[in-house]
Design a protein around this motif. Structure first.
Motif, short mmCIF file in Angstrom:
data_model
loop_
_atom_site.label_atom_id
_atom_site.label_comp_id
_atom_site.label_asym_id
_atom_site.label_seq_id
_atom_site.Cartn_x
_atom_site.Cartn_y
_atom_site.Cartn_z
N UNK A 1 0.69 -1.11 0.02
CA UNK A 1 -0.01 0.03 -0.10
C UNK A 1 0.84 1.36 -0.12
N UNK A 2 0.70 1.97 -1.06
CA UNK A 2 1.87 3.21 -1.12
C UNK A 2 0.87 4.36 -1.71
N UNK A 3 -0.20 4.47 -2.03
CA UNK A 3 -0.87 5.57 -2.52
C UNK A 3 -2.24 5.72 -1.99
N UNK A 4 -2.83 4.65 -1.81
CA UNK A 4 -4.29 4.43 -1.59
C UNK A 4 -4.14 3.94 -0.04
N UNK A 5 -3.81 4.93 0.72
CA UNK A 5 -3.61 4.49 2.11
C UNK A 5 -5.01 4.47 3.17
N UNK A 6 -5.59 3.51 2.48
CA UNK A 6 -7.12 3.24 3.23
C UNK A 6 -7.54 1.89 2.92
N UNK A 7 -8.63 1.34 4.00
CA UNK A 7 -8.88 0.13 3.36
C UNK A 7 -10.54 0.17 2.86
N UNK A 8 -10.98 1.40 2.94
CA UNK A 8 -12.42 1.59 2.31
C UNK A 8 -12.21 1.88 0.88
N UNK B 1 0.74 11.20 7.51
CA UNK B 1 0.45 9.81 7.32
C UNK B 1 0.24 8.88 8.61
N UNK B 2 0.96 9.29 9.56
CA UNK B 2 1.06 8.39 10.85
C UNK B 2 -0.45 8.18 11.18
N UNK B 3 -1.03 9.60 11.15
CA UNK B 3 -2.45 9.43 11.69
C UNK B 3 -3.20 8.62 10.75
N UNK B 4 -3.08 8.62 9.54
CA UNK B 4 -3.80 7.46 8.52
C UNK B 4 -3.44 6.01 9.24
N UNK C 1 1.14 20.65 10.91
CA UNK C 1 0.20 21.31 10.78
C UNK C 1 -0.80 20.69 11.76
N UNK C 2 -1.75 21.66 12.17
CA UNK C 2 -2.98 21.31 12.95
C UNK C 2 -3.99 20.60 12.36
N UNK C 3 -3.90 20.48 10.93
CA UNK C 3 -4.68 19.66 10.08
C UNK C 3 -4.48 17.95 10.43
N UNK C 4 -5.65 17.43 11.07
CA UNK C 4 -5.31 15.87 11.34
C UNK C 4 -5.52 15.03 10.17
N UNK C 5 -4.59 13.92 9.70
CA UNK C 5 -4.79 13.18 8.85
C UNK C 5 -5.40 11.87 9.09
N UNK C 6 -5.70 11.10 8.17
CA UNK C 6 -6.24 9.81 8.51
C UNK C 6 -7.81 9.61 7.78
N UNK C 7 -8.34 8.57 7.85
CA UNK C 7 -9.54 8.14 7.31
C UNK C 7 -10.82 9.00 8.30
N UNK C 8 -10.59 8.80 9.56
CA UNK C 8 -11.59 9.26 10.50
C UNK C 8 -11.58 10.71 10.30
N UNK C 9 -10.62 11.36 10.15
CA UNK C 9 -10.55 12.92 10.06
C UNK C 9 -11.23 13.24 8.83
N UNK D 1 -4.49 9.35 -0.06
CA UNK D 1 -5.26 8.63 -0.23
C UNK D 1 -6.06 8.07 1.00
N UNK D 2 -6.32 8.76 1.90
CA UNK D 2 -7.02 8.55 3.33
C UNK D 2 -8.45 8.41 2.98
#
Ligand SMILES: Cc1cc2nc3c(=O)[nH]c(=O)nc-3n(C[C@H](O)[C@H](O)[C@H](O)COP(=O)(O)OP(=O)(O)OC[C@H]3O[C@@H](n4cnc5c(N)ncnc54)[C@H](O)[C@@H]3O)c2cc1C
Length: 491
Positions: free
Chosen positions: A28-35, A75-78, A233-241, A279-280
């Motif tokens: 997984x290198x670009x579409x960093x999500x499971x959905x 990315x780590x938040x993802x 940055x304060x912008x939070x990464x990841x699918x939930x955000x 890709x989140x």
């Protein structure tokens, strides 16, 4: 589970699957999500077909161009979200944030040696195409690239589209099939075999599997030898955000989108671009959310409006306007990068643009700034400085000001080639959504890509579209924006 459409798959190694190998590997290198992820879905298809379990390997290298603590944190938040999402699934998720250069590549080679099939993400820009092509040498089994970039597969067009209008026509004529061939919301539900962790024992002795929900992210980041001058940055990464952003947008911003999306002091746009870039979240998920809120269906499509900016979707003004950005403009950038190897080079500009920029390359410049002055938002122009300050601190700029920001860099540098190099540097170094096919759409649009010649011919710009801070200030009430982002104000 629906089969992944064949036009999403590019085979890089058509060797038969290595049946002696114990698992299928999704790199997984670009579409960093499971959905809504066709790559993951394809890996599951293979795993079920071969009766093998699935290993998902998500590396984060330390030395990629422009790597910084800002992008690592996002990315780590993802990764944290995926670790929670996969906890109870049958797949084994192995994120690996490299602490020493080159280790993640070695790990990939070791994991691929034991893979019956390797699937990875087909992403058209940045270091990714070269990396996936080079990995071919180390993968002695079936190896496929899968495209989960957007609603249209990125490789279906027969030619390059140089104007949004022509691409929109192409998209209108072709997209209906792809609105039906949707990726699964949760493909992991379909996975048959559970991964036995013992299979990875020797690897996990050599490479640490970190639970990013248990470590202190700040401490982890502080220990990394990665550029820290581009601050978190304060912008939070990841699918939930990303989902929260989408829900907020669908409830609030979307209702004023067509009227207010260009207004710098309003929050009318989705702010989803960093999540798309990492890709989140999938544009399919965003598309489905909007059409369900608007009770839109393919029956709404009005073929009389093929190629037109409004009317074809047969939806509200907000839906027409948002889909034009999300689909026409976003996917145009992906298609250009697939068709044009020199997408990030000055020579890729249209002939008319190169000619007019050349004609005016020696025009006198009233102001000239170097990269460090731009970086530090140290120009004479308060609006420009505020936009740069937003980019530097938050990792984003409002779209309208991003256009002005870029035009002024063209105006305040010794020549257009230097302007281009500064634009790419500043955009890709600071923007959370940078290093993306649309980074090059935006940056090259400043210099004439996808645009037409405008009159009257002006100094420096020639026939390139012109913008001024003065007219921006007249058009919008910038007071709230400037109060927030002027250099020296607390952001
Ligand atoms: C100089 C310059 C540099 C740019 N660099 C980038 C970049 O690095 N990465 C990036 O994703 N976009 C870039 N853009 C395009 C645009 O500014 C952003 O996509 C947009 O501001 C993102 O905000 P949003 O998610 O709120 O957009 P919304 O208005 O909510 O739009 C939804 C989505 O549509 C796509 N989109 C919207 N506007 C554009 C556009 N003009 N071109 C292409 N796609 C678009 C984005 O994926 C966006 O997230 C750049 C534009 C300029 C002028």
């Amino acid at each position: 589970m629906l089969e992944v459409p064949i036009n999403r798959i590019t085979t890089l190694n058509d060797d038969q699957p290595n049946m002696d190998a114990p698992y299928v590997l999704y790199w997984m290198i670009a579409f960093r999500r499971v959905n809504y992820n066709f790559s993951l879905q394809r890996a599951i298809e293979w795993a079920n077909k071969l009766s093998k379990p699935l290993l998902i390997f998500e590396p984060m290298t330390i030395d990629y161009p422009m790597a910084s603590i800002r992008f690592h944190k996002f990315a780590i938040e993802g990764i944290q979200d995926i670790q929670k999402q996969t906890e109870k699934s049958k797949a084994f998720y192995f994120p690996y944030v490299e602490e020493k250069k080159g280790v993640a590549d070695k790990l990939l080679i070791e994991l691929a040696k034991n893979a019956a099939v390797v699937i990875t993400d087909d992403y058209p820009t940045y270091f990714v195409p070269q990396m996936t092509a080079e990995a071919k040498g180390s993968i002695q089994t079936t190896y496929e690239l899968v495209d989960s970039n957007g609603l249209l597969p990125i490789r279906i067009a027969e030619k390059e589209y140089v104007r949004a209008h022509d691409f929109r026509r192409f998209m209108h004529k072709n997209i209906e099939d792809f609105l039906v061939e949707v990726p699964e919301q949760d493909p992991l539900e379909y996975l048959n075999l559970k991964f036995d962790e013992k299979l990875l024992e020797p690897i996990l002795k050599k490479y640490e599997l970190v639970d990013f929900n248990k470590v202190n992210t700040q401490d982890f980041l502080n220990n990394l030898n990665v550029d820290k001058s581009v601050e978190i940055s304060d912008v939070v990464g990841g699918y939930n955000a990303a989902k929260l952003r989408l829900d907020l947008f669908a409830k609030k911003g979307f209702n004023d989108y067509s009227k207010l999306r260009s207004h710098p002091s309003e929050d009318a746009s989705s702010q989803l671009s960093p999540y798309f870039h990492f890709g989140h979240i999938s544009t399919y998920e965003v598309f489905e959310k909007i059409i369900s809120n608007e009770s839109w269906s393919v029956e709404n499509i009005d073929p009389n409006f093929v190629g037109r900016r409004e009317g074809w979707w047969g939806g509200s003004a907000n839906l027409e306007s948002f889909f034009d950005e999300l689909i026409t403009w976003r996917e145009l950038g992906y298609h250009t990068c697939v068709k044009r190897a020199n997408y990030d080079q000055y020579q890729s500009l249209p002939e008319w643009a190169i000619k007019t920029l050349d004609d005016h390359a020696n025009d006198e410049r009233e102001y000239i700034y170097d990269l460090s002055e731009f970086t530090n938002a140290n120009t004479h122009d308060e609006i420009w400085n505020a936009a740069q300050n937003q980019l530097k601190t938050e990792g984003r700029i409002h779209n309208y000001l991003r256009m002005l920001w870029g035009k002024k860099i063209l105006e305040w540098t010794p020549n257009p080639q230097i302007a281009l190099s500064y634009l790419i540097d500043l955009n890709d170094r600071f923007a959370l959504d940078g290093r993306d096919p649309n980074s090059y759409s935006g940056v090259f649009w400043i210099l004439g890509r996808y645009d037409r010649a405008w009159g009257p011919e002006r100094p420096i710009y020639g026939k390139i579209r012109y913008m001024t801070s003065k007219s921006t200030a007249t058009k919008f009430n910038l007071k709230p924006y400037l109060e927030k982002y002027s250099v020296g104000s607390t952001v």
